[in-house]
Design an enzyme around this catalytic site. Sequence first.
Site, mmCIF file in Angstrom:
data_model
loop_
_atom_site.group_PDB
_atom_site.id
_atom_site.type_symbol
_atom_site.label_atom_id
_atom_site.label_comp_id
_atom_site.label_asym_id
_atom_site.label_seq_id
_atom_site.Cartn_x
_atom_site.Cartn_y
_atom_site.Cartn_z
ATOM 1 N N PHE A 1 29.271 32.539 22.785
ATOM 2 C CA PHE A 1 29.254 32.039 24.027
ATOM 3 C C PHE A 1 28.559 30.823 24.166
ATOM 4 O O PHE A 1 27.128 31.467 24.640
ATOM 5 C CB PHE A 1 30.075 32.991 24.999
ATOM 6 N N ASN B 1 24.001 33.916 38.163
ATOM 7 C CA ASN B 1 24.796 32.346 37.877
ATOM 8 C C ASN B 1 25.921 32.469 38.241
ATOM 9 O O ASN B 1 26.523 33.885 38.797
ATOM 10 C CB ASN B 1 24.541 32.573 36.180
ATOM 11 N N ASP C 1 18.476 33.255 31.137
ATOM 12 C CA ASP C 1 17.281 33.118 30.067
ATOM 13 C C ASP C 1 16.024 33.483 30.994
ATOM 14 O O ASP C 1 14.844 33.197 30.064
ATOM 15 C CB ASP C 1 17.293 32.027 30.338
ATOM 16 N N LYS D 1 23.363 25.814 17.941
ATOM 17 C CA LYS D 1 23.402 27.636 18.506
ATOM 18 C C LYS D 1 24.082 27.725 17.436
ATOM 19 O O LYS D 1 23.395 28.837 17.458
ATOM 20 C CB LYS D 1 24.527 27.739 19.734
ATOM 21 N N ASP E 1 15.776 37.458 24.646
ATOM 22 C CA ASP E 1 17.663 36.894 23.625
ATOM 23 C C ASP E 1 18.141 37.952 22.866
ATOM 24 O O ASP E 1 18.110 38.429 21.438
ATOM 25 C CB ASP E 1 17.221 35.802 22.441
ATOM 26 N N ALA F 1 28.560 37.177 28.513
ATOM 27 C CA ALA F 1 28.241 37.808 29.676
ATOM 28 C C ALA F 1 27.495 36.133 29.258
ATOM 29 O O ALA F 1 26.645 35.675 28.764
ATOM 30 C CB ALA F 1 27.339 38.729 29.458
HETATM 31 N N1 CTP Z 1 22.426 35.443 25.387
HETATM 32 C C1 CTP Z 1 21.412 36.410 24.866
HETATM 33 N N2 CTP Z 1 20.570 36.898 25.387
HETATM 34 C C2 CTP Z 1 19.911 35.762 26.083
HETATM 35 C C3 CTP Z 1 19.999 34.730 26.892
HETATM 36 C C4 CTP Z 1 22.134 34.504 25.973
HETATM 37 O O1 CTP Z 1 22.610 37.260 24.338
HETATM 38 N N3 CTP Z 1 18.765 36.024 27.080
HETATM 39 C C5 CTP Z 1 23.576 34.998 24.686
HETATM 40 C C6 CTP Z 1 24.755 34.362 25.241
HETATM 41 O O2 CTP Z 1 25.137 36.026 25.745
HETATM 42 C C7 CTP Z 1 26.108 33.433 24.751
HETATM 43 C C8 CTP Z 1 24.857 32.574 24.131
HETATM 44 O O3 CTP Z 1 23.242 33.148 23.765
HETATM 45 O O4 CTP Z 1 26.910 34.523 24.077
HETATM 46 C C9 CTP Z 1 24.479 31.883 24.068
HETATM 47 O O5 CTP Z 1 23.843 31.844 25.995
HETATM 48 P P1 CTP Z 1 23.245 30.211 26.289
HETATM 49 O O6 CTP Z 1 22.809 30.866 27.666
HETATM 50 O O7 CTP Z 1 24.076 29.154 26.907
HETATM 51 O O8 CTP Z 1 22.250 30.376 25.067
HETATM 52 P P2 CTP Z 1 20.840 29.712 25.550
HETATM 53 O O9 CTP Z 1 20.590 30.318 23.719
HETATM 54 O O10 CTP Z 1 20.622 30.259 26.156
HETATM 55 O O11 CTP Z 1 20.848 28.472 24.645
HETATM 56 P P3 CTP Z 1 20.255 27.608 26.481
HETATM 57 O O12 CTP Z 1 19.669 28.386 27.421
HETATM 58 O O13 CTP Z 1 19.081 26.615 26.089
HETATM 59 O O14 CTP Z 1 21.507 26.491 26.754
#
Ligand code: CTP
Length: 414
Positions: free
Chosen positions: A323, A210, A279, A337, A305, A275
């Site tokens: 974040f 990304n 996903d 969130k 997650d 970070a």
């Molecule tokens: N995060 C995490 N583990 C993952 C994905 C995200 O710990 N597998 C954490 C990121 O470091 C960030 C927060 O979750 O602090 C939000 O990340 P984001 O990608 O915006 O949220 P998601 O829960 O993945 O939601 P979406 O992608 O549906 O927006």
Amino acid sequence: MKVTVGVTGGIAAYKAAELVRALQQQALDVHVVMTAAAQQFVSPLTFAGLTGHRVITGLWDSDGQVPNANSAIEHISEAQSTEALIVAPATADILARLAHGMADDFLTTMALATPAPLILAPAMNVQMWEHPATQANLETLRLRGATIVSPDSGYLACGMLGEGRLAKVEDLVRTILDVLHRRHDMASETVLVTAGGTREPVDPVRFIGNRSSGKMGYALAEAALYRGAHVILVSAPTRLDPPTGCEFVPVTTAEEMRQAVLKHLPRATLVMKAAAVADYRPRLRAEQKIKRTGPITIELEPTEDILAEIIKLRQPGTLVIGFAAETENPVEHARGKLSRKGVDAIVLNDVTRPHIGFDSDRNAVTFLTANAAQELPEMPKRLLADRILDEVQQLRRPRQIVAEMNAVSILAKR
Ligand code: CTP
């Protein structure tokens, strides 16, 4: 506590005497360094009389010897022993020399050698202030973490009207005290910062990644180190050098990040999950480089997650900041969130805003808690990191005590 005031050669040099007095009234031990030009405006004797210390006027004595026989490297000892270097007034010339890392006199040499925060109070003619060269030098210094106290507007010594007057002494003192306070306010914290964008391999040469540059996470790590915290930086690949003094844990994939975070979590008092974690990852990684044939399908499976696991496993009292990079309905999504993930706050990044965010040195965010939203306007990421840490510090402060203090001060005013 010792602080050093660097005086440079402008009309406002005389106001530095007032600043020195005001800092002494705050129980600070003030030392003064003067450039050669400053000595054309004010005598070193003025500052020696005020401070009770020898004023440093150059790298060399007039007979060519180092000035202090006991310390052949006085700029280093001075640089190491001070808690803040304040340049007031700061001329266009000193801003240029500092921005370029020159070391051609005591003040510039000391500025390079000191780990202490640098506070600059520019004062000059309005056209010099507005010149793109001066503004570019200021931006360079800001990006490196210097605090700039912008000049006031009004009639200038040159007779022109505009911005360029040294900021008011009380504004300078307030900023200096804030910076000094920040210097040690996280000494009892162990901060676990995650940064960068994880990479999920497709085959031995390709990955799904990304656009995260890691700059915000590294700025947070640097700011927390500066404020006295022990910092564990778990980082996915970036082009950045880890800040000196942090415990650096390089990782590549979301799963490696997860394992590193869970390993270090028990020590953390504050977790900042900057970070951009994948996903999804390819369900299977090809052993050999995938050759071009026809269309292919890569099956993706969700990653764990990490944030959700942190929330489950954290020690009581450990703050967790998530974040969120959003492209639509940012506040609404981030609020969702915040409650879904159970974090103490979310730093919301609206990544649709042009020129800031991804890979930029600047950003603007919203710091969201369950019942408040603090807009932090566009600024260099290093400064923003300090503002975010200020907000985090507010979460630590028991609200009740703040309420009690307010009540006491209202009573005291009556
Ligand atoms: N995060 C995490 N583990 C993952 C994905 C995200 O710990 N597998 C954490 C990121 O470091 C960030 C927060 O979750 O602090 C939000 O990340 P984001 O990608 O915006 O949220 P998601 O829960 O993945 O939601 P979406 O992608 O549906 O927006």
